[in-house]
Design a protein around this motif. Structure first.
Motif, short mmCIF file in Angstrom:
data_model
loop_
_atom_site.label_atom_id
_atom_site.label_comp_id
_atom_site.label_asym_id
_atom_site.label_seq_id
_atom_site.Cartn_x
_atom_site.Cartn_y
_atom_site.Cartn_z
N TYR A 1 5.71 7.15 -17.97
CA TYR A 1 5.28 7.73 -16.69
C TYR A 1 3.83 7.36 -16.38
N ILE A 2 3.01 7.25 -17.44
CA ILE A 2 1.64 6.76 -17.24
C ILE A 2 1.69 5.31 -16.78
N GLY A 3 2.63 4.55 -17.36
CA GLY A 3 2.81 3.16 -16.94
C GLY A 3 3.24 3.06 -15.49
N ASP A 4 4.16 3.94 -15.06
CA ASP A 4 4.59 3.96 -13.65
C ASP A 4 3.40 4.25 -12.74
N PHE A 5 2.55 5.19 -13.17
CA PHE A 5 1.37 5.54 -12.37
C PHE A 5 0.42 4.35 -12.25
N LEU A 6 0.14 3.70 -13.38
CA LEU A 6 -0.78 2.55 -13.35
C LEU A 6 -0.21 1.39 -12.54
N PHE A 7 1.10 1.19 -12.63
CA PHE A 7 1.72 0.13 -11.85
C PHE A 7 1.63 0.45 -10.36
N GLY A 8 1.87 1.73 -10.01
CA GLY A 8 1.73 2.15 -8.61
C GLY A 8 0.30 2.00 -8.13
N LEU A 9 -0.67 2.36 -9.00
CA LEU A 9 -2.08 2.20 -8.65
C LEU A 9 -2.41 0.72 -8.43
N LEU B 1 0.83 -1.20 0.00
CA LEU B 1 0.00 0.00 0.00
C LEU B 1 0.87 1.26 0.00
N MET B 2 1.84 1.32 0.90
CA MET B 2 2.69 2.51 1.03
C MET B 2 3.56 2.71 -0.22
N PHE B 3 4.13 1.60 -0.75
CA PHE B 3 4.97 1.72 -1.94
C PHE B 3 4.14 2.10 -3.16
N GLY B 4 2.93 1.57 -3.25
CA GLY B 4 2.05 1.93 -4.36
C GLY B 4 1.71 3.41 -4.35
N MET B 5 1.41 3.95 -3.17
CA MET B 5 1.10 5.38 -3.07
C MET B 5 2.31 6.23 -3.45
N LYS B 6 3.49 5.81 -2.99
CA LYS B 6 4.72 6.54 -3.31
C LYS B 6 4.98 6.52 -4.82
N SER B 7 4.81 5.36 -5.44
CA SER B 7 5.04 5.23 -6.89
C SER B 7 4.05 6.08 -7.68
N SER C 1 -0.28 13.57 -2.63
CA SER C 1 0.76 13.81 -1.64
C SER C 1 0.65 15.24 -1.12
N SER C 2 0.17 15.38 0.12
CA SER C 2 0.11 16.71 0.72
C SER C 2 1.51 17.23 0.99
N THR C 3 2.47 16.32 1.24
CA THR C 3 3.86 16.74 1.46
C THR C 3 4.42 17.42 0.22
N ALA C 4 4.15 16.84 -0.96
CA ALA C 4 4.63 17.43 -2.21
C ALA C 4 4.07 18.83 -2.40
N THR C 5 2.77 19.01 -2.14
CA THR C 5 2.15 20.33 -2.27
C THR C 5 2.75 21.31 -1.28
N THR C 6 2.96 20.87 -0.04
CA THR C 6 3.53 21.75 0.98
C THR C 6 4.93 22.19 0.60
N VAL C 7 5.75 21.26 0.09
CA VAL C 7 7.12 21.59 -0.28
C VAL C 7 7.15 22.60 -1.43
N MET C 8 6.29 22.38 -2.45
CA MET C 8 6.22 23.33 -3.55
C MET C 8 5.80 24.71 -3.05
N THR C 9 4.84 24.73 -2.14
CA THR C 9 4.34 25.99 -1.60
C THR C 9 5.43 26.75 -0.85
#
Length: 576
Positions: free
Chosen positions: A130-138, A14-20, A60-68
């Motif tokens: 990159y779409i493939g990476d997303f689908l694999f993570g999903l 679950l955690m690795f899928g979300m990260k991917s 990822s709320s962390t990603a949004t916070t870092v960009m902000t």
């Protein structure tokens, strides 16, 4: 033991899928998301909406916070606007809970296998990898949820006397019980470093009928606080604005938990009513099937509470953003550090970055700071020349000012060396990760930029040493004509540095590179003109050969510096 291993393994999936998933989405849309974040935060409401949409997009709320925080440091956003984006990020991140609740309630294994199949095909197609990476993570995320649901059923916690007795030992009507589970949720999230993993465990416990809904929601509230503790610890080594943003995030969640405790049961009952969950249903009063069917709705109750809690909290606090900003500015004062003694990087931090795509943004801002510092260093060299011209001898009253300024230039040269090494080391560590082709090209350009910027620092230091040698030596002073020529050359060089910094802080699409090339041609032509004139002046005995040599050393160093500036601009523009 086998069940526990399956539980831990499915949580890891679950955690690795979300990260991917998050990293793949950022690779696909990182630059566009940054532009959206910068353009749509004109007021607190659009900022909140932007934070919500960006976070829901990248998961990822962390990603949004870092960009902000990066935009705040760059001056593109105020801290108040950043706080509104962080509020929106808290709402956007609740989408994860809804995905998990669906995975816990329905058999979605077919979707995970479909994601794997399509993902692996697209990964081998370079254009769509990159779409493939997303689908694999999903697929990994959904498979992890499916395995969690099956493992939870195998554990049969609803009939496990030890588990039931443990939770029964807590008085469900006691306020102390709520505080205990709230604290437990915070500690678990802090230890696991993933609120999603703790949410998944909470859903298993509640849907099996082992954990009462009130204690389950107390765990969810604790998760909200636990995740902000992690970001605050990560921001300890960061700059002032990053620590303020992290504190605002914590204040938002802690304040929400405090007020929700006053309306705890009525608020939860209202959420249960929205979902259709019967709070009053007792296990012994109905059939086992009816009780489990009712309990199965608890995953949606938890997701609905998570969303309602953050929406309500945002609705309350969005009106008090100026007050929150004043509070965090009062709580965290900027460090008073002598800039010449401060070798710490301002934007790159070890703990706050989560993804390589965002790390590149931080490195770019550090290079921007490096570039501005080099122009300040050149300004010191010009000031040093003025001091040497105004002093008749080294016992003059300005001698102390001259030596002090020369020492500052020496320290700046050491800083430029350190900055080049530290940024290069950081970029090298980032390049070890899986990056998009665009990001790889950016890293190559950045490495070239910092090398040329360090050369600018060397050129400035060489000029300072030449001026110092002239100031402390026995040679005659420059004649007035020579000072005029040096000042004119330095003015052209400063103009080229100004153009370079305009490019660094702006967008390269709107930058006129011809202006930089024109200034460089002027510098070259002027150098050639002065070189010929210097020979004539020495032959005419206007000054000695030794003075002429030092004079041309300064002129030539300015011309070299101009070349380094052109190299930086070409690297930034992607010209080889």
């Amino acid at each position: 033991m086998l069940v526990i291993i399956k539980l831990l393994g499915s949580l890891a999936l679950l955690m690795f899928g979300m990260k991917s998933m998050s990293e793949a989405l950022q690779k696909m849309a990182g630059p566009q998301l940054r532009h959206v974040l910068g353009a749509m935060t004109t007021n607190r409401f659009t900022g909140m909406l932007t934070g919500m949409l960006v976070t829901a997009s990248v998961q990822s709320s962390t990603a949004t916070t870092v960009m902000t925080v990066s935009f705040v440091n760059a001056g593109l956003l105020t801290l108040a606007q950043a706080i509104s984006v962080i509020m929106g990020a808290n709402i956007g991140t609740t989408l994860t809970a809804w995905i998990m609740s669906a995975g816990m309630s329905f058999d979605i294994s077919i979707l995970s296998y479909a994601g794997f199949f399509l993902g692996i095909i697209l990964i081998y197609m370079k254009k769509h990898r990159y779409i493939g990476d997303f689908l694999f993570g999903l697929g990994l995320l959904l498979l992890g949820l499916t395995t969690l649901r099956i493992t939870g059923a195998e554990m049969d916690l609803g009939h496990n006397e030890a588990v039931l007795n443990f939770f029964a030992s807590f008085d469900p009507d006691s306020f102390l019980t709520t505080l205990i589970f709230l604290l437990l949720g915070g500690i678990l999230t802090f230890c696991v470093q993933s609120s999603a993993a703790v949410m998944a465990i909470t859903m298993i416990l509640c849907s099996s009928g082992a954990l009462p809904i009130y204690q389950g929601i107390a765990l969810v509230m604790g998760e909200n606080i636990g995740t902000t503790v992690t970001s605050n610890l990560a921001a300890l080594s960061a700059n002032t604005q990053a620590r303020r943003a992290a504190l605002a995030h914590m204040f938002f969640n802690v304040f929400g938990v405090i007020w929700i405790l006053f309306v705890f049961r009525p608020f939860i009952d209202a959420v249960c009513g929205l979902v259709g969950y019967d709070v009053t249903m007792a296990k012994d009063a109905v059939s086992s099937e009816a009780f489990l069917a009712n309990a199965a709705k608890l995953t949606f109750v938890l997701a609905a509470f998570h969303t309602c809690f953050n929406v309500a909290n945002t609705f309350i606090l969005i009106w008090f953003i100026p007050q929150i900003e004043r509070f965090v500015c009062w709580a965290i004062k900027p460090k008073k550090v002598d800039e010449e003694e401060d070798f710490r990087l301002h934007f790159i931090t070890s703990g706050i970055m989560k993804t390589p795509e965002l790390s590149v943004l931080e490195a770019q801002k550090e290079i921007q700071s490096f570039s501005e510092r080099m122009q300040r260093m050149f300004g010191m060299v010009r000031e040093l020349l003025n001091l040497s011209a105004s002093a008749n001898n080294k016992k003059d009253s300005k001698a102390g000012d001259f030596n002090k300024l020369y020492s500052r230039i020496e320290k700046y040269e050491g800083i430029s060396d350190n900055m080049e090494l530290e940024i290069a080391k950081y970029l090298d560590s980032v390049s070890d990760a899986h990056l998009s082709d665009e990001t790889k090209a950016k890293i190559r350009a950045m490495l070239r930029e910092i090398s040329e910027l360090e050369s600018i620092g060397d050129a400035c230091y060489n000029m300072a040493r030449t001026i110092s040698r002239k100031y402390n030596g026995k040679e005659d002073h420059f004649i007035e004509k020579q000072y005029e020529h040096i000042h004119q050359m330095m003015e052209l060089t400063d103009q080229s540095l100004t153009q370079m910094n305009k490019l660094m802080i702006g967008r390269k699409e709107s930058f006129d590179i011809n202006r930089t090339f024109n200034i460089e041609h002027e510098i070259n032509n002027y150098r050639n003109q002065l070189k010929q004139q210097n020979i004539n002046d020495i032959n005419n005995h206007e000054y000695t050969y030794a003075v002429g040599t030092i004079y041309m050393d300064l002129i030539s160093e300015c011309e070299k510096l101009g070349d380094y500036v052109v190299n930086v601009v070409e690297a930034r523009m992607g010209i080889r």
